[in-house]
Each structure stands twice: as C-alpha cells, then as structure tokens.
Design an enzyme around this catalytic site. Structure first.
Site, PDB file in Angstrom:
ATOM      1  N   PHE A  24      -0.039   4.868  -9.101  1.00  0.00           N
ATOM      2  CA  PHE A  24      -0.143   3.931  -7.984  1.00  0.00           C
ATOM      3  C   PHE A  24       1.146   3.947  -7.173  1.00  0.00           C
ATOM      4  O   PHE A  24       2.238   3.802  -7.727  1.00  0.00           O
ATOM      5  CB  PHE A  24      -0.442   2.515  -8.502  1.00  0.00           C
ATOM      6  CG  PHE A  24      -1.832   2.394  -9.046  1.00  0.00           C
ATOM      7  CD1 PHE A  24      -2.854   1.900  -8.256  1.00  0.00           C
ATOM      8  CD2 PHE A  24      -2.127   2.820 -10.330  1.00  0.00           C
ATOM      9  CE1 PHE A  24      -4.144   1.819  -8.748  1.00  0.00           C
ATOM     10  CE2 PHE A  24      -3.414   2.746 -10.835  1.00  0.00           C
ATOM     11  CZ  PHE A  24      -4.426   2.245 -10.040  1.00  0.00           C
ATOM     12  N   CYS A  30       2.433  -5.993   4.781  1.00  0.00           N
ATOM     13  CA  CYS A  30       1.021  -6.075   5.154  1.00  0.00           C
ATOM     14  C   CYS A  30       0.913  -6.758   6.512  1.00  0.00           C
ATOM     15  O   CYS A  30       1.754  -7.586   6.871  1.00  0.00           O
ATOM     16  CB  CYS A  30       0.232  -6.862   4.104  1.00  0.00           C
ATOM     17  SG  CYS A  30      -1.567  -6.819   4.373  1.00  0.00           S
ATOM     18  N   CYS A  34      -3.625 -12.792   3.081  1.00  0.00           N
ATOM     19  CA  CYS A  34      -4.787 -13.361   2.402  1.00  0.00           C
ATOM     20  C   CYS A  34      -4.296 -14.401   1.405  1.00  0.00           C
ATOM     21  O   CYS A  34      -3.356 -14.147   0.653  1.00  0.00           O
ATOM     22  CB  CYS A  34      -5.561 -12.283   1.664  1.00  0.00           C
ATOM     23  SG  CYS A  34      -6.189 -10.979   2.744  1.00  0.00           S
ATOM     24  N   CYS A  37      -3.892 -13.203  -2.261  1.00  0.00           N
ATOM     25  CA  CYS A  37      -3.146 -11.976  -2.535  1.00  0.00           C
ATOM     26  C   CYS A  37      -2.215 -12.163  -3.734  1.00  0.00           C
ATOM     27  O   CYS A  37      -1.496 -13.158  -3.833  1.00  0.00           O
ATOM     28  CB  CYS A  37      -2.326 -11.569  -1.315  1.00  0.00           C
ATOM     29  SG  CYS A  37      -1.497  -9.981  -1.551  1.00  0.00           S
ATOM     30  N   ASP A  38      -2.239 -11.169  -4.636  1.00  0.00           N
ATOM     31  CA  ASP A  38      -1.404 -11.225  -5.836  1.00  0.00           C
ATOM     32  C   ASP A  38      -0.276 -10.200  -5.813  1.00  0.00           C
ATOM     33  O   ASP A  38       0.297  -9.875  -6.843  1.00  0.00           O
ATOM     34  CB  ASP A  38      -2.262 -11.040  -7.090  1.00  0.00           C
ATOM     35  CG  ASP A  38      -3.035  -9.721  -7.091  1.00  0.00           C
ATOM     36  OD1 ASP A  38      -2.880  -8.927  -6.136  1.00  0.00           O
ATOM     37  OD2 ASP A  38      -3.795  -9.492  -8.036  1.00  0.00           O
ATOM     38  N   THR A  39       0.037  -9.682  -4.633  1.00  0.00           N
ATOM     39  CA  THR A  39       1.074  -8.655  -4.504  1.00  0.00           C
ATOM     40  C   THR A  39       2.321  -9.237  -3.850  1.00  0.00           C
ATOM     41  O   THR A  39       2.230  -9.894  -2.815  1.00  0.00           O
ATOM     42  CB  THR A  39       0.555  -7.474  -3.658  1.00  0.00           C
ATOM     43  OG1 THR A  39      -0.586  -6.922  -4.286  1.00  0.00           O
ATOM     44  CG2 THR A  39       1.624  -6.405  -3.523  1.00  0.00           C
ATOM     45  N   GLU A  95      -6.341   2.550  -0.552  1.00  0.00           N
ATOM     46  CA  GLU A  95      -6.989   1.239  -0.509  1.00  0.00           C
ATOM     47  C   GLU A  95      -6.462   0.521   0.728  1.00  0.00           C
ATOM     48  O   GLU A  95      -5.266   0.261   0.825  1.00  0.00           O
ATOM     49  CB  GLU A  95      -6.679   0.437  -1.773  1.00  0.00           C
ATOM     50  CG  GLU A  95      -7.247   1.069  -3.022  1.00  0.00           C
ATOM     51  CD  GLU A  95      -6.955   0.267  -4.286  1.00  0.00           C
ATOM     52  OE1 GLU A  95      -6.146  -0.684  -4.226  1.00  0.00           O
ATOM     53  OE2 GLU A  95      -7.536   0.593  -5.323  1.00  0.00           O
ATOM     54  N   HIS A 191      -8.245  -4.271 -14.900  1.00  0.00           N
ATOM     55  CA  HIS A 191      -6.854  -4.206 -15.310  1.00  0.00           C
ATOM     56  C   HIS A 191      -6.319  -5.602 -15.688  1.00  0.00           C
ATOM     57  O   HIS A 191      -5.516  -5.743 -16.586  1.00  0.00           O
ATOM     58  CB  HIS A 191      -5.977  -3.568 -14.231  1.00  0.00           C
ATOM     59  CG  HIS A 191      -6.113  -4.198 -12.877  1.00  0.00           C
ATOM     60  ND1 HIS A 191      -7.274  -4.127 -12.127  1.00  0.00           N
ATOM     61  CD2 HIS A 191      -5.242  -4.937 -12.153  1.00  0.00           C
ATOM     62  CE1 HIS A 191      -7.089  -4.781 -10.998  1.00  0.00           C
ATOM     63  NE2 HIS A 191      -5.882  -5.281 -10.982  1.00  0.00           N
TER      64      HIS A 191
END
Length: 197
Positions: A24, A30, A34, A37-39, A95, A191
C-alpha cells in the site's frame, strides 16, 4: 517530489481483491473531508519516484501489486510514477473518489464516490467515466445510479461509524439493501475485522 503518508505490506481488505497481498502506497492529502474518514492526512515525507519504488520493493518482497491510495491519490499520482512502478514489474491499483482524472496506464481502478456522504466537505462530483469496481460506503441510503455505473463490479460497504451499535444497524441495512438490489455485492473492511493494517 511526492508527499507520502506511508508505505506498508499487507492484504487488501476490501472489494474485489480482498485477501490479496499488496503493498500500500498512501499519499497524504485529500480534496474531500468525509466525516467517517479513518486516515491521518497531515503527516508525510517527500520522496521521489525512485525512492518510492525502492521502498515498495523492500516492503513487499516478491509481491508485485501496489495499491495507491490516500487521502486522494489523484492529487499526486502522475504518469511518471505509474511508469516507474510498471518498470519495476508492479500492477498498479488505485483507490479514488473519482473527482479528478487519473493518469494513463493504471491497471485497476476502484471508484469510491462520496456524492451521497452526509456531512461531506468539498465537491464530490465524479468525473471518471468508468472503473473496474465501484465501492460505495453505505451510511443508510445509496443512489442506485452507482449500481449501473460502468464497472465490472459494484460493492456496498457498511460505514464504520466507530459506534458498535450503529455499525450493526448499518450492516443489517446494507445486507437488506443488497438483497433487494442484487446488482450489488457486499464488501467488508476485513483488515479491521482481522485487526491487521
């Protein structure tokens, strides 16, 4: 130079390629915000294409699939990096939220449109005309136009709200929606279920 959040080796947890080993490559930044969002988008290191390829080769060993994600990868991914990855023998998966045009040569496109997200900040208008798979995050409703968007696969993925009780309700609604609209398939964040990266 590219702003890289992280590079790591794991299994794809979502969509068509679930369970497949991939490296990855997560870009920082970004164009949308959102609420689910978990990033973490803030941290990054600057790397050139050669450094990125070298680190991906080191991380993944014999694996020759790389999933380019973010944030939103289309803000940075360009022809030069795609060519460098192909030159090292990688299949390039992306993605994307679909709000920007992707470079040529991407091998697999996962479109995750955000036009129906409640509380979205930013313009989520999709400009891509096709994808290999569409993966819509289900929060309690979905525009059925995504079920017929030009793609080979169409997935609904229950939103992870962080509230286990709410998550169970959303999962049940997602499964019910799929059964009533069989153009969709279920995608889970395996995951997270397996507690891996």
């Amino acid at each position: 130079m590219y702003r890289i959040n992280e590079i790591f080796y794991s299994l794809q947890g979502e969509g068509f390629w679930t369970g497949t080993p991939m490296v990855f490559l997560r870009f920082s930044g970004c164009n949308l915000k959102c609420p689910f969002c978990d990033t973490e988008h803030g941290g990054y290191r600057e790397m050139d294409a050669g450094e990125i390829v070298a680190e991906i080769l080191k991380a993944g060993g014999d694996c020759r699939r790389v999933c380019v994600t973010g944030g939103e990868p289309s803000l940075q991914l360009d022809d030069a990096l795609v060519e460098a990855l192909h030159g090292a023998g990688f299949q390039v998966h992306v993605e994307t939220n679909g709000t920007r045009v992707l470079p040529m040569g991407v091998d697999w496109v996962t479109l995750s449109p955000k036009t129906d997200v409640k509380g979205l900040k930013g313009d989520g208008t999709v400009v891509l005309g096709k994808a290999d798979e569409v993966k819509v995050v289900y929060e309690g409703g979905v525009d059925e136009k995504w079920a017929v968007f030009p793609a080979d696969w169409h997935f609904l993925q229950p939103c992870d709200t962080g509230d286990e009780t709410r998550n169970q309700v959303i999962l049940a609604e997602t499964m019910d929606h799929i059964q009533r609209h069989p153009l969709w398939r279920l995608s889970l964040q395996t995951h997270k279920l397996l507690k891996i990266r």
